[in-house]
Scaffold this motif. Structure first.
Motif, PDB file in Angstrom:
ATOM      1  N   HIS A   1     -36.027  31.512  19.603  1.00 19.55           N
ATOM      2  CA  HIS A   1     -35.755  32.892  19.215  1.00 19.55           C
ATOM      3  C   HIS A   1     -34.576  32.894  18.255  1.00 19.55           C
ATOM      4  CE1 HIS A   1     -38.344  34.605  22.313  1.00 19.55           C
ATOM      5  NE2 HIS A   1     -37.710  33.925  23.247  1.00 19.55           N
ATOM      6  N   ASP A   2     -34.453  34.005  17.531  1.00 24.13           N
ATOM      7  CA  ASP A   2     -33.232  34.233  16.771  1.00 24.13           C
ATOM      8  C   ASP A   2     -32.798  35.672  16.993  1.00 24.13           C
ATOM      9  OD1 ASP A   2     -34.878  35.779  15.177  1.00 24.13           O
ATOM     10  OD2 ASP A   2     -34.744  34.492  13.419  1.00 24.13           O
ATOM     11  N   LEU A   3     -31.724  36.048  16.324  1.00 28.36           N
ATOM     12  CA  LEU A   3     -31.212  37.410  16.421  1.00 28.36           C
ATOM     13  C   LEU A   3     -30.786  37.842  15.024  1.00 28.36           C
ATOM     14  CD1 LEU A   3     -30.280  39.944  17.896  1.00 28.36           C
ATOM     15  CD2 LEU A   3     -28.195  38.726  18.552  1.00 28.36           C
ATOM     16  N   VAL A   4     -31.462  38.858  14.527  1.00 28.01           N
ATOM     17  CA  VAL A   4     -31.245  39.355  13.175  1.00 28.01           C
ATOM     18  C   VAL A   4     -30.821  40.810  13.278  1.00 28.01           C
ATOM     19  CG1 VAL A   4     -32.366  39.855  10.962  1.00 28.01           C
ATOM     20  CG2 VAL A   4     -33.013  37.826  12.253  1.00 28.01           C
ATOM     21  N   PHE A   5     -29.793  41.190  12.510  1.00 29.10           N
ATOM     22  CA  PHE A   5     -29.377  42.595  12.500  1.00 29.10           C
ATOM     23  C   PHE A   5     -29.715  43.240  11.163  1.00 29.10           C
ATOM     24  CE2 PHE A   5     -26.890  41.111  16.064  1.00 29.10           C
ATOM     25  CZ  PHE A   5     -26.964  42.190  16.930  1.00 29.10           C
ATOM     26  N   GLU A   6     -29.785  44.571  11.180  1.00 31.33           N
ATOM     27  CA  GLU A   6     -30.201  45.311   9.982  1.00 31.33           C
ATOM     28  C   GLU A   6     -29.194  45.171   8.849  1.00 31.33           C
ATOM     29  OE1 GLU A   6     -30.297  49.580  10.536  1.00 31.33           O
ATOM     30  OE2 GLU A   6     -28.951  49.411  12.260  1.00 31.33           O
ATOM     31  N   ASN A   7     -27.987  44.701   9.141  1.00 32.11           N
ATOM     32  CA  ASN A   7     -27.015  44.461   8.076  1.00 32.11           C
ATOM     33  C   ASN A   7     -27.128  43.031   7.530  1.00 32.11           C
ATOM     34  OD1 ASN A   7     -25.955  42.935  10.116  1.00 32.11           O
ATOM     35  ND2 ASN A   7     -24.051  44.073  10.311  1.00 32.11           N
ATOM     36  N   ASP A   8     -28.232  42.350   7.873  1.00 34.89           N
ATOM     37  CA  ASP A   8     -28.573  41.016   7.362  1.00 34.89           C
ATOM     38  C   ASP A   8     -27.787  39.878   8.003  1.00 34.89           C
ATOM     39  OD1 ASP A   8     -30.573  41.945   5.720  1.00 34.89           O
ATOM     40  OD2 ASP A   8     -29.263  42.169   3.983  1.00 34.89           O
TER      41      ASP A   8
END
Ligand code: CU
Length: 97
Positions: free
Chosen positions: A43-50
């Motif tokens: 898995h990874d974790l990506v936020f809307e601020n890149d």
């Protein structure tokens, strides 16, 4: 809390979920995420601020400095299908004042 008031939050990836899936902070909080994958799949974790972690295999961890949070911030796992399956994480700014 660190000297500058940073808050470190531990997040575990497990069973196609982030735990916790909602993190409440007061506006202006410096948030650092420590993500650990306790699942059998990557898995990874990506936020809307890149900002994002690398793709984490089982038992691997990553630290992600989100900086100072002033507004709600949505995050998710970018592995195909995982976001739709509910693998989301929201930084939620509370009233504060
Ligand atoms: Cu995932």
């Amino acid at each position: 809390m660190a000297a500058d008031g940073a808050v470190t939050v531990s997040v575990v990836m497990k069973d196609m979920r982030f735990e916790p899936s909602v993190i409440e902070v007061e506006p202006g909080t410096h948030v650092i995420i420590e993500a650990k994958n306790a699942d059998s799949m990557p898995h990874d974790l990506v936020f809307e601020n890149d900002l994002s972690t690398d793709l984490l295999p089982r038992d691997k961890s990553a630290t992600l400095d989100l900086g100072v949070i002033e507004a709600n911030l949505d995050g998710w796992c970018s592995v195909s299908g995982h976001r739709a399956a509910g693998m989301t994480l929201t930084i939620e700014v509370t009233g504060g004042e």
